[in-house]
Design a protein around this motif. Structure first.
Motif, PDB file in Angstrom:
ATOM      1  N   VAL A  61     -11.675   5.276 -12.993  1.00  0.00           N
ATOM      2  CA  VAL A  61     -12.438   5.630 -11.795  1.00  0.00           C
ATOM      3  C   VAL A  61     -11.527   5.834 -10.590  1.00  0.00           C
ATOM      4  N   LEU A  62     -10.377   5.157 -10.562  1.00  0.00           N
ATOM      5  CA  LEU A  62      -9.483   5.269  -9.406  1.00  0.00           C
ATOM      6  C   LEU A  62      -8.797   6.624  -9.348  1.00  0.00           C
ATOM      7  N   SER A  63      -8.651   7.293 -10.469  1.00  0.00           N
ATOM      8  CA  SER A  63      -8.055   8.630 -10.465  1.00  0.00           C
ATOM      9  C   SER A  63      -9.113   9.722 -10.449  1.00  0.00           C
ATOM     10  N   ASN A  64     -10.358   9.351 -10.730  1.00  0.00           N
ATOM     11  CA  ASN A  64     -11.428  10.354 -10.764  1.00  0.00           C
ATOM     12  C   ASN A  64     -12.004  10.647  -9.392  1.00  0.00           C
ATOM     13  N   ASP A  65     -12.015   9.633  -8.504  1.00  0.00           N
ATOM     14  CA  ASP A  65     -12.636   9.829  -7.194  1.00  0.00           C
ATOM     15  C   ASP A  65     -11.673  10.523  -6.240  1.00  0.00           C
ATOM     16  N   LYS A  66     -11.357  11.775  -6.533  1.00  0.00           N
ATOM     17  CA  LYS A  66     -10.414  12.527  -5.717  1.00  0.00           C
ATOM     18  C   LYS A  66     -11.099  13.151  -4.514  1.00  0.00           C
ATOM     19  N   VAL A  67     -10.298  13.459  -3.508  1.00  0.00           N
ATOM     20  CA  VAL A  67     -10.813  14.129  -2.323  1.00  0.00           C
ATOM     21  C   VAL A  67     -10.910  15.621  -2.599  1.00  0.00           C
ATOM     22  N   THR A  68     -12.013  16.231  -2.271  1.00  0.00           N
ATOM     23  CA  THR A  68     -12.242  17.645  -2.573  1.00  0.00           C
ATOM     24  C   THR A  68     -12.482  18.430  -1.287  1.00  0.00           C
TER      25      THR A  68
ATOM     26  N   ILE B 238      -6.114   6.617  -1.768  1.00  0.00           N
ATOM     27  CA  ILE B 238      -6.501   7.779  -2.561  1.00  0.00           C
ATOM     28  C   ILE B 238      -5.557   7.919  -3.749  1.00  0.00           C
ATOM     29  N   PRO B 239      -5.941   8.666  -4.795  1.00  0.00           N
ATOM     30  CA  PRO B 239      -5.121   8.762  -6.008  1.00  0.00           C
ATOM     31  C   PRO B 239      -3.959   9.743  -5.923  1.00  0.00           C
ATOM     32  N   GLN B 240      -3.803  10.441  -4.799  1.00  0.00           N
ATOM     33  CA  GLN B 240      -2.689  11.372  -4.655  1.00  0.00           C
ATOM     34  C   GLN B 240      -1.955  11.078  -3.343  1.00  0.00           C
ATOM     35  N   ASN B 241      -0.774  11.687  -3.176  1.00  0.00           N
ATOM     36  CA  ASN B 241       0.025  11.440  -1.981  1.00  0.00           C
ATOM     37  C   ASN B 241      -0.767  11.684  -0.708  1.00  0.00           C
TER      38      ASN B 241
ATOM     39  N   THR C  39      -0.686   0.272 -15.193  1.00  0.00           N
ATOM     40  CA  THR C  39      -0.954   0.143 -13.762  1.00  0.00           C
ATOM     41  C   THR C  39      -1.686   1.376 -13.232  1.00  0.00           C
ATOM     42  N   ASP C  40      -2.394   1.174 -12.134  1.00  0.00           N
ATOM     43  CA  ASP C  40      -3.001   2.257 -11.369  1.00  0.00           C
ATOM     44  C   ASP C  40      -2.359   2.265  -9.987  1.00  0.00           C
ATOM     45  N   ALA C  41      -2.129   3.437  -9.426  1.00  0.00           N
ATOM     46  CA  ALA C  41      -1.544   3.558  -8.094  1.00  0.00           C
ATOM     47  C   ALA C  41      -2.527   4.241  -7.152  1.00  0.00           C
TER      48      ALA C  41
END
Length: 354
Positions: free
Chosen positions: A275-282, A81-84, A70-72
């Motif tokens: 891709v869902l974990s790579n597109d992080k907010v910077t 987004i991929p983080q809290n 799964t992806d969250a």
């Protein structure tokens, strides 16, 4: 029009590769088992399915085509987004003016059936939306999507409706699937499980959507609509904690979805999509000005910007570009706050402007 099995036209979309294949398979099944026609049916794969998004037929000899991983994606403001995430989002639920059903898996002859654009729901005070950035590669899922929400309400009962959407590159928000949870039944569906809510208390609620095999194409966005009702596909909750399915006084509820580190509301997608974990907010150096802005919004960045998206605070996309505009005309925007998302080589940057 009314959808029917075998038709290439489903809702507002057209699937010519799928037309009448189910009919042909049904005929072959009955010819083999009822008339002993040697058509080799016994050697067909156990599962044959149409992959929406990719628009192609696939088959499997496994007993299940659900993804094992799964992806969250976490709710945050208007984003997935991929983080809290941080903060919370609130909306009202007014049983006397419920959000309307637009398409979906319904057999009501008076309702549209199949995938329909949900954009007309945006701007309503009883809808909140959360979406990914524009996808840089395809995202495929197979299995049951789950929403894990932390929420509170100022009334003893309410419903949460989830609409899962594919945002096309032309701006259409096409419905994929939907689901609902009545909060008095959040612990189970036996009478002994029935439990009402207390104002100020936060409850962890899981909402399972139907089994879905789907691919969001590169350049699209994954989006979730949350509301307190979808009428009239589902019974409208009077929200008074009283007897269900009867006429009575309706009560407006304020529903708050918490999505901070302590209350990590998220959507769980059955699949494995890096891709869902790579597109992080910077925190890359990007500036927008003036703020507040009146007619033009200017963008400055230390590196090339690959995409720019502007959303209003309901989640509606007002501007989207894969270029690097140095200025954007916002003269027609109504007064208020807006979210601008910019993709750089280091990831996504989010800015707010008035």
């Amino acid at each position: 029009g009314i959808a029917y099995v075998g038709s290439s036209i489903q809702g507002e979309l057209n699937y010519p590769n799928a037309e009448y294949v189910s009919d042909t398979m049904a005929w072959n099944f009955f010819l083999y088992y009822l008339l002993d026609v040697p058509n080799n049916w016994q050697n067909t794969d156990k599962i044959t399915y149409y992959e929406m998004g990719l628009d192609q037929w696939s088959s499997s000899n496994n007993t299940n085509i659900a993804a094992s991983s799964t992806d969250a994606l976490y709710l945050d403001g208007l984003s997935l987004i991929p983080q809290n995430g941080t903060g919370s989002s609130s909306f009202i639920s007014d049983p006397s003016n419920p959000s309307p059903t637009i398409g979906g898996a319904t057999l009501y002859t008076t309702l549209d059936q199949g995938p329909y654009d949900q954009s007309s729901l945006e701007g309503r005070s009883d809808i909140v939306t959360f979406s990914t950035q524009v996808l840089s590669s395809d995202v495929s899922i197979s299995g049951r999507v789950k929403l894990q929400l932390y929420l509170e309400s100022d009334q003893p009962d309410c419903d949460i409706v989830v609409r899962l959407v594919d945002v096309y590159d032309n701006g259409d928000n096409m419905l994929i699937t939907d689901g609902i949870k009545r909060l008095r039944f959040r612990n189970g569906y036996q009478q002994v499980d029935e439990s009402f809510m207390s104002p100020g208390a936060i409850y962890n609620v899981d909402i399972d959507l139907p089994f879905t095999n789907y691919t969001w194409m590169s350049g699209h966005q994954i989006k979730v609509y949350l509301s307190g009702n979808s009428s009239y596909r589902w019974d409208v909750n009077l929200q008074n904690g009283g007897t269900m399915y009867v006429a009575g006084d309706t009560i407006v509820a304020t529903i708050t979805i918490h999505h901070d580190a302590a209350n990590p509301s998220r959507i769980v997608l059955p699949g494995s999509n890096p891709v869902l974990s790579n597109d992080k907010v910077t925190n890359s150096s990007v500036s927008i000005y003036p703020n507040p802005a009146m007619d033009q919004l200017f963008i400055e960045a230390e590196s090339i910007i690959d995409a720019v998206i502007i959303n209003d605070m309901t989640g509606r996309t007002l501007f989207s570009s894969s270029l690097h505009p140095k200025e954007i005309n916002i003269a027609k925007y109504l007064p208020g706050m807006y979210l601008v998302s910019l993709k750089t080589k280091d990831g996504w940057v989010k800015k707010r402007f008035i």
